[in-house]
Every structure is written in structure tokens, then in C-alpha cells.
Design a protein around this motif. Structure first.
Motif, PDB file in Angstrom:
ATOM      1  N   TYR A 232     -11.715   1.692  -5.944  1.00  0.00           N
ATOM      2  CA  TYR A 232     -10.643   0.996  -5.237  1.00  0.00           C
ATOM      3  C   TYR A 232      -9.989  -0.048  -6.129  1.00  0.00           C
ATOM      4  O   TYR A 232     -10.560  -0.490  -7.114  1.00  0.00           O
ATOM      5  N   THR A 233      -8.790  -0.421  -5.732  1.00  0.00           N
ATOM      6  CA  THR A 233      -8.061  -1.490  -6.403  1.00  0.00           C
ATOM      7  C   THR A 233      -7.769  -2.555  -5.367  1.00  0.00           C
ATOM      8  O   THR A 233      -7.252  -2.250  -4.285  1.00  0.00           O
TER       9      THR A 233
ATOM     10  N   GLY B  16      -5.878  -5.467  -3.497  1.00  0.00           N
ATOM     11  CA  GLY B  16      -4.475  -5.799  -3.294  1.00  0.00           C
ATOM     12  C   GLY B  16      -4.334  -7.274  -2.977  1.00  0.00           C
ATOM     13  O   GLY B  16      -5.138  -8.097  -3.411  1.00  0.00           O
TER      14      GLY B  16
ATOM     15  N   GLU C 255      -6.934  -6.861   0.932  1.00  0.00           N
ATOM     16  CA  GLU C 255      -6.782  -5.444   1.233  1.00  0.00           C
ATOM     17  C   GLU C 255      -7.114  -4.655  -0.034  1.00  0.00           C
ATOM     18  O   GLU C 255      -7.157  -5.217  -1.133  1.00  0.00           O
ATOM     19  N   THR C 256      -7.381  -3.366   0.133  1.00  0.00           N
ATOM     20  CA  THR C 256      -7.571  -2.475  -1.002  1.00  0.00           C
ATOM     21  C   THR C 256      -6.718  -1.237  -0.760  1.00  0.00           C
ATOM     22  O   THR C 256      -6.131  -1.083   0.319  1.00  0.00           O
ATOM     23  N   ASP C 257      -6.700  -0.341  -1.711  1.00  0.00           N
ATOM     24  CA  ASP C 257      -5.956   0.909  -1.560  1.00  0.00           C
ATOM     25  C   ASP C 257      -6.830   1.998  -0.914  1.00  0.00           C
ATOM     26  O   ASP C 257      -6.590   3.175  -1.076  1.00  0.00           O
ATOM     27  N   THR C 258      -7.847   1.578  -0.179  1.00  0.00           N
ATOM     28  CA  THR C 258      -8.757   2.478   0.546  1.00  0.00           C
ATOM     29  C   THR C 258      -8.893   1.957   1.974  1.00  0.00           C
ATOM     30  O   THR C 258      -8.307   0.931   2.316  1.00  0.00           O
TER      31      THR C 258
ATOM     32  N   CYS D  22     -11.721  -3.320   3.313  1.00  0.00           N
ATOM     33  CA  CYS D  22     -11.222  -4.623   2.874  1.00  0.00           C
ATOM     34  C   CYS D  22     -12.328  -5.250   2.030  1.00  0.00           C
ATOM     35  O   CYS D  22     -13.483  -4.843   2.101  1.00  0.00           O
TER      36      CYS D  22
END
Length: 74
Positions: A16-17, A19, A51-54, A57
Motif C-alpha cells: 500500500y501507499t 495518502g 488513507e491508503t490506496d487499499t 487506513c
């Protein structure tokens, strides 16, 4: 409401990245009736939530990244 995802195999395998920041813990309580936005029962006040790109959180506590799953009804 969010649930700690530690120990959930598929979550731990996610790449994940992080955000932007989506919240911060502003109060702590163990009484359900006192919960509202920004309240936690274990995370310390001041913890930032990202937040993440998945579907998870991320909270950062003492430099440690903790993943959480949103609990959705219906």
C-alpha cells in the motif's frame, strides 16, 4: 468504526501507499455512548489517521504503522 487489522493475513500482505491525513484522535474513552468522530478506545489522543490506496487506513503511533479496516454494516 474501525477495527485493528493486525494479524489478518491478507491485510499484512498488502502493498500500500499512504495518502493524505483523514483524521486525528481527539479523545479517548471506553464507553460506547461517548463515542463520536475522533474518539478511540486504544489509540492515544493526537494519533493521526491516513488513507491508503487499499481498503485499509493507517494510524501512526510512536513511529509504528498500524492498519485498520473500516467496519461497514448492510
Amino acid at each position: 468504526m474501525y477495527s485493528n487489522a493486525e494479524g489478518i493475513e491478507w491485510v499484512e500482505e498488502l502493498a500500500y501507499t499512504a495518502g493524505g491525513q483523514i483524521g486525528e484522535i481527539s479523545r479517548q474513552t471506553d464507553k460506547a455512548v461517548l463515542f463520536r468522530n475522533g474518539t478511540a478506545n486504544r489509540l492515544p489522543v493526537g494519533t493521526k489517521i491516513y488513507e491508503t490506496d487499499t481498503p485499509v487506513c493507517m494510524a501512526v503511533v510512536d513511529g509504528r504503522k498500524l492498519l485498520y479496516l473500516k467496519m461497514v454494516e448492510g
